[in-house]
Design a protein around this motif. Sequence first.
Motif, short mmCIF file in Angstrom:
data_model
loop_
_atom_site.label_atom_id
_atom_site.label_comp_id
_atom_site.label_asym_id
_atom_site.label_seq_id
_atom_site.Cartn_x
_atom_site.Cartn_y
_atom_site.Cartn_z
N LEU A 184 17.90 -44.46 -36.42
CA LEU A 184 17.49 -43.27 -35.68
C LEU A 184 16.10 -43.43 -35.08
O LEU A 184 15.16 -43.85 -35.74
CB LEU A 184 17.51 -42.06 -36.62
N LEU A 185 15.99 -43.09 -33.79
CA LEU A 185 14.70 -43.02 -33.11
C LEU A 185 14.30 -41.57 -32.83
O LEU A 185 13.16 -41.18 -33.07
CB LEU A 185 14.75 -43.79 -31.79
N LEU A 186 15.23 -40.80 -32.32
CA LEU A 186 14.94 -39.44 -31.91
C LEU A 186 16.16 -38.57 -32.16
O LEU A 186 17.28 -38.97 -31.87
CB LEU A 186 14.56 -39.41 -30.42
N ALA A 187 15.93 -37.40 -32.72
CA ALA A 187 16.99 -36.43 -32.97
C ALA A 187 16.58 -35.09 -32.38
O ALA A 187 15.39 -34.75 -32.34
CB ALA A 187 17.27 -36.29 -34.46
N LEU B 108 21.52 -44.86 -22.81
CA LEU B 108 20.81 -43.79 -22.13
C LEU B 108 20.07 -44.32 -20.91
O LEU B 108 20.04 -43.67 -19.85
CB LEU B 108 19.84 -43.12 -23.10
N THR B 109 19.47 -45.49 -21.03
CA THR B 109 18.77 -46.09 -19.89
C THR B 109 19.74 -46.38 -18.75
O THR B 109 19.43 -46.14 -17.58
CB THR B 109 18.07 -47.38 -20.33
N ASP B 110 20.92 -46.87 -19.09
CA ASP B 110 21.92 -47.15 -18.07
C ASP B 110 22.41 -45.88 -17.40
O ASP B 110 22.58 -45.83 -16.17
CB ASP B 110 23.09 -47.91 -18.69
N LEU B 111 22.61 -44.82 -18.18
CA LEU B 111 23.07 -43.56 -17.60
C LEU B 111 22.01 -42.94 -16.71
O LEU B 111 22.32 -42.34 -15.67
CB LEU B 111 23.46 -42.58 -18.71
N TRP C 114 29.36 -35.43 -17.29
CA TRP C 114 28.30 -35.44 -18.30
C TRP C 114 26.92 -35.67 -17.69
O TRP C 114 25.98 -36.01 -18.40
CB TRP C 114 28.59 -36.52 -19.34
N THR C 115 26.77 -35.45 -16.39
CA THR C 115 25.50 -35.74 -15.73
C THR C 115 24.36 -34.91 -16.28
O THR C 115 23.27 -35.43 -16.58
CB THR C 115 25.65 -35.51 -14.21
N GLU C 116 24.57 -33.60 -16.45
CA GLU C 116 23.50 -32.73 -16.93
C GLU C 116 23.13 -33.05 -18.37
O GLU C 116 21.95 -32.98 -18.74
CB GLU C 116 23.91 -31.26 -16.79
N VAL C 117 24.11 -33.39 -19.19
CA VAL C 117 23.81 -33.75 -20.58
C VAL C 117 22.96 -35.01 -20.62
O VAL C 117 21.95 -35.08 -21.34
CB VAL C 117 25.11 -33.94 -21.37
N ALA C 118 23.34 -36.03 -19.86
CA ALA C 118 22.58 -37.28 -19.84
C ALA C 118 21.17 -37.06 -19.31
O ALA C 118 20.20 -37.65 -19.82
CB ALA C 118 23.32 -38.33 -19.01
N ALA C 119 21.02 -36.22 -18.29
CA ALA C 119 19.69 -35.96 -17.74
C ALA C 119 18.80 -35.25 -18.76
O ALA C 119 17.60 -35.55 -18.87
CB ALA C 119 19.81 -35.12 -16.47
N ASP C 120 19.36 -34.32 -19.52
CA ASP C 120 18.58 -33.62 -20.54
C ASP C 120 18.14 -34.58 -21.64
O ASP C 120 16.98 -34.54 -22.10
CB ASP C 120 19.39 -32.47 -21.11
N LEU C 121 19.03 -35.45 -22.08
CA LEU C 121 18.66 -36.41 -23.12
C LEU C 121 17.61 -37.39 -22.61
O LEU C 121 16.69 -37.76 -23.35
CB LEU C 121 19.91 -37.17 -23.59
N ALA C 122 17.73 -37.81 -21.36
CA ALA C 122 16.73 -38.72 -20.80
C ALA C 122 15.36 -38.05 -20.71
O ALA C 122 14.32 -38.68 -20.97
CB ALA C 122 17.18 -39.20 -19.42
N ALA C 123 15.33 -36.76 -20.37
CA ALA C 123 14.05 -36.05 -20.30
C ALA C 123 13.41 -35.93 -21.68
O ALA C 123 12.19 -36.10 -21.83
CB ALA C 123 14.27 -34.66 -19.69
N GLN C 124 14.21 -35.67 -22.70
CA GLN C 124 13.65 -35.57 -24.05
C GLN C 124 13.17 -36.93 -24.55
O GLN C 124 12.17 -37.02 -25.27
CB GLN C 124 14.69 -34.98 -25.00
#
Length: 297
Positions: free
Chosen positions: A74-77, A110-113, A123-133
């Motif tokens: 785990l890195l981030l939750a 996540l980097t690839d998405l 799943w674009t919005e989900v991936a964008a939110d995770l990338a922002a966090q």
Amino acid sequence: MEEAPAASGSGAAQPARRVGVELRVGLSTLLGRDRYPGEIAGWGPVTAEVARTLVTAQRAAQWRFALTDDTGQLLLAGITRRRPHNTAPASELPPCRGGIVELHLPVALLTDLAAHPDTCSEWTEVAADLAAQYTKYLRCGWSEPTDQDPSARFAGAVLRRHVQIRDRSCVYPGCRATARSADLDHTVDHTHGGPTTGANSGPLCRHDHQLKTVGRWRLHQPDPGHFTWTSPLGRIYRTAPPPIINDLAQPRPRPDDPHPWPFARSNNDMPILQRPPPQPDPQPPPAPPDPDQPPPF
């Protein structure tokens, strides 16, 4: 997924409300990139198809995510309030109340998405939110929640969720009780000055919590998530947080699968149980020597 009893009354029968489950599944499985199984906490693995169906039915549940490194640690939750668009086929199950959906993904995915958002489909919005966090995590550099008051008696929701995702289950050796159903214990008791932080917290089921409190078992946490137990007889047992993402073999497609995915079959990929090859008929035994013949010497 359990069904809550329908309300009784003289009116028409109402359909039973379904209660959600705690589902853990990789984001790559939901994206259709693989077919690794998901897991219902406390129950066991489920197929990728069942996991996708449950995710669709639990859109109103709390959605968590666990971002891992290359080794699955785990890195981030955290949580995400974004949901995929309604372009996927309708679920076979009606919507349910409660439950948890825990998305697992490595940093590489996540980097690839983030670099290719067109591959995320709904799943674009989900991936964008995770990338922002994740970007905020890199900028701040914190490894556990910072909005928790260390002097508080009880942990807040953010710290509790972080520890539950990190440790997965009760940290007593061999216990399989889910972290969500366990008590959040202070390794060093709060009454003895122990802070309310991730490095001093761990999930313990009620039985094992009593072992530590009144059962003369001693507990030490040298590193966050790593626990050392000392029994009343002096035996030492150590536990460590399991990887969020395990290195599993690629599942085989079903023979009737209309959408098989590419996979390589190795030469050693043989069934464990197989019928032995036919054996040749045994040779007849040699004829006994004639007692009237002279010896060969």
